[in-house]
Motif scaffolding. Structure first.
Motif, short mmCIF file in Angstrom:
data_model
loop_
_atom_site.label_atom_id
_atom_site.label_comp_id
_atom_site.label_asym_id
_atom_site.label_seq_id
_atom_site.Cartn_x
_atom_site.Cartn_y
_atom_site.Cartn_z
N UNK A 86 121.08 -15.36 -25.72
CA UNK A 86 122.16 -15.93 -25.34
C UNK A 86 122.54 -17.21 -25.46
N UNK A 87 122.58 -17.32 -26.45
CA UNK A 87 122.74 -18.80 -27.21
C UNK A 87 123.96 -19.79 -26.02
N UNK A 88 124.74 -19.27 -25.87
CA UNK A 88 125.95 -19.62 -24.99
C UNK A 88 125.15 -19.75 -23.03
N UNK A 89 124.41 -19.09 -22.80
CA UNK A 89 123.74 -19.19 -21.54
C UNK A 89 122.84 -20.30 -21.46
N UNK A 90 122.20 -19.41 -23.17
CA UNK A 90 120.99 -20.55 -23.11
C UNK A 90 120.92 -22.12 -23.27
N UNK A 91 122.40 -22.66 -23.63
CA UNK A 91 122.79 -23.89 -23.73
C UNK A 91 123.12 -24.42 -21.90
N UNK A 92 123.67 -23.81 -21.24
CA UNK A 92 124.11 -24.35 -20.41
C UNK A 92 122.82 -24.52 -19.59
N UNK A 93 121.94 -22.98 -19.74
CA UNK A 93 120.66 -23.28 -18.89
C UNK A 93 120.32 -24.12 -19.02
N UNK A 94 119.71 -25.27 -20.17
CA UNK A 94 119.01 -26.51 -20.08
C UNK A 94 120.36 -27.62 -19.37
N UNK A 104 120.33 -23.72 -7.84
CA UNK A 104 119.86 -21.98 -8.70
C UNK A 104 120.26 -21.20 -8.90
N UNK A 105 122.06 -21.28 -8.49
CA UNK A 105 122.35 -19.78 -8.08
C UNK A 105 122.89 -19.95 -9.36
N UNK A 106 124.00 -21.38 -10.11
CA UNK A 106 124.64 -21.23 -11.61
C UNK A 106 123.33 -21.05 -12.72
N UNK A 107 122.12 -21.06 -12.37
CA UNK A 107 121.19 -20.97 -13.31
C UNK A 107 120.58 -19.74 -13.30
N UNK A 108 120.57 -19.13 -12.07
CA UNK A 108 120.08 -17.40 -12.17
C UNK A 108 121.19 -16.26 -12.28
N UNK A 109 122.44 -16.94 -12.39
CA UNK A 109 123.25 -16.32 -13.00
C UNK A 109 123.39 -16.10 -14.88
N UNK A 110 123.20 -17.47 -14.93
CA UNK A 110 122.83 -17.69 -16.92
C UNK A 110 121.72 -17.27 -16.81
N UNK A 111 120.78 -16.79 -16.74
CA UNK A 111 119.53 -16.04 -17.11
C UNK A 111 118.39 -15.77 -16.81
N UNK A 112 119.33 -15.29 -14.85
CA UNK A 112 118.09 -14.39 -14.63
C UNK A 112 118.45 -12.71 -14.94
#
Length: 431
Positions: free
Chosen positions: A42-50, A387-395
């Motif tokens: 998921x390129x978009x989620x991966x970019x936002x997670x960085x 942490x919640x945002x990161x979890x929503x993106x990649x968890x």
């Protein structure tokens, strides 16, 4: 259309490989607990997670900085608590020493106790943190900020640090002072401090301390028993240095005059030849002071705002004056006793100002410690949001992943079964 056996074999193998790849991908997600194992998932989620991960790292750095700031402030606040206790003890000893029932030997005993407090305060002023850095030296925290100077009796103390205040960034928008310099604490007075009176005896062979840059003459037995007190801060001359000088009128009765000492040293009279009566309170320039005793022509009493550059604001010097005074013999003379009372009153007022200043700085440190708690709470909430945002993106959603895992497993098994069936098709079986 003619389909060759090779084509069927290739398609079956490709189907198995595809199903096996999807099955392996879901297995990796379950094993890692992350939906986005590779950026390509998921390129978009991966970019936002960085970006979120970097923001979390910065927030953690600020949290670590707050731990360091809290340790430094807590240690300094603890030292100032001890300093305040020491000043209070010194005031108690001076009150005891001011009693007329004490002999010179008794006062010398009190002086020895004051000397111990004096040494304790020097040690506290040169206190270090757990890393060997001096707390009150400003940026020069690798050497003691207060150094002794040679002299008679108790050695003097000079501040050799700088006047800067060490600061630490505890949040993106907050740079907090984490250590006040020693000059601010031990050689300053609070902005609201009032006047300090001083009268010194300078007769050869008698008591002579010489604490003022421009010496004040006082050979008689006049002592200030109360004050100086502020009575009218709106007076046009309030806040300026005053000099009260005694003389005699034509009948030989004592009179006094009061002058305002300007910055350039010139003196402007505001009271001229007023009658002096022992025990009476005199008022001028928005302040008053109660005087008693018999003056000698030319005797002077100086009143300066405590924050005046020529006033003594040094805690160590105040204690040094008190120790030197208590170690001297009064000789049973009225003028010596008056000088003793004047100096004790002056030192007591200076110690009051020093104590107020220490308590003001300590209160400021307490406020900064409270601010750290608030910023910690805000930083903790921010970290939880990240942490919640990161979890929503990649968890990974485990229930959905397990269902897909079972589906991919069935798909892989179906592809394998189809390959087996296709592999078994041959015309030779019918010959």
């Amino acid at each position: 259309m003619r389909i060759s056996t090779v084509t069927m074999f290739d398609q079956s193998v490709a189907s198995m490989n595809r199903q096996q790849s999807d099955f392996l991908k879901v297995g990796q997600q379950i094993a890692s607990g992350r939906r986005v194992v590779n950026p390509s998932d998921d390129p978009q989620a991966a970019s936002r997670s960085v970006g979120v991960s970097q923001a979390m790292a910065v927030t953690q750095q600020y949290a670590d900085a707050r731990v360091t700031a809290r340790n430094s402030l807590a240690q300094a606040e603890s030292v100032l608590n001890s300093v305040a206790d020491a000043i209070t003890s010194a005031k108690t000893l001076l009150v005891q020493a001011a009693s007329d029932t004490l002999s010179d030997v008794d006062r010398q005993s009190v002086a020895s106790e004051l000397r111990g407090i004096y040494e304790t305060l020097i040690g506290q002023a040169n206190a270090t943190d757990g890393n060997g850095r001096y707390l009150f030296g400003g940026y020069q925290d690798n050497s003691p900020p207060f150094a002794r100077t040679a002299g008679e009796g108790v050695s003097g103390v000079n501040y050799v640090g700088d006047t800067n205040t060490r600061e630490q960034r505890i949040d993106a928008s907050r740079l907090m002072p984490v250590a006040d310099n020693g000059k601010t604490i031990f050689q300053s007075v609070p902005s609201g401090a009032g006047y300090v009176a001083r009268a010194e005896k300078a007769s050869p062979g008698n008591i002579s301390i010489g604490t003022q840059p421009d010496h004040v003459r006082n050979e008689g037995s006049v002592a200030f028993t109360s004050g100086p007190n502020r009575v009218d801060p709106n007076n046009a001359d309030f806040g300026k240095p005053f000099e009260l000088e005694f003389s005699s009128d034509v009948d030989g009765n004592p009179v006094y005059s009061v002058s305002v000492v300007e910055e350039d040293g010139t003196r402007t009279p505001i009271v001229t030849d007023a009658t002096y009566v022992s025990g009476r309170t005199v008022s001028f320039g928005g302040v008053n002071i109660t005087l008693e005793g018999t003056p000698v022509d030319g005797d002077q009493i100086q009143l300066r705002p405590a924050n005046n550059e020529n006033a003594n604001q040094d805690l160590f010097k105040s204690l040094k004056d008190a120790i030197d005074l208590l170690e001297l013999d009064q000789g049973g003379m009225d003028d010596n006793r008056a000088h003793f009372r004047n100096t004790v009153n002056t030192v007591m007022r200076e110690l009051d100002n020093s104590l107020d200043n220490v308590l003001t700085v300590r209160a400021s440190m307490g406020a900064r410690l409270n601010e750290l708690d608030v910023v910690d709470a805000v930083g903790g909430n921010r970290m939880m949001n990240y942490e919640q945002t990161l979890s929503d993106l990649v968890d990974l959603d485990y229930s959905k992943a397990i269902a897909e895992y079972s589906l991919r497993q069935v798909g892989l098994q179906a592809a394998q079964k189809a390959f087996v069936d296709v592999k078994g098709l041959s015309l030779f079986n019918f010959l």
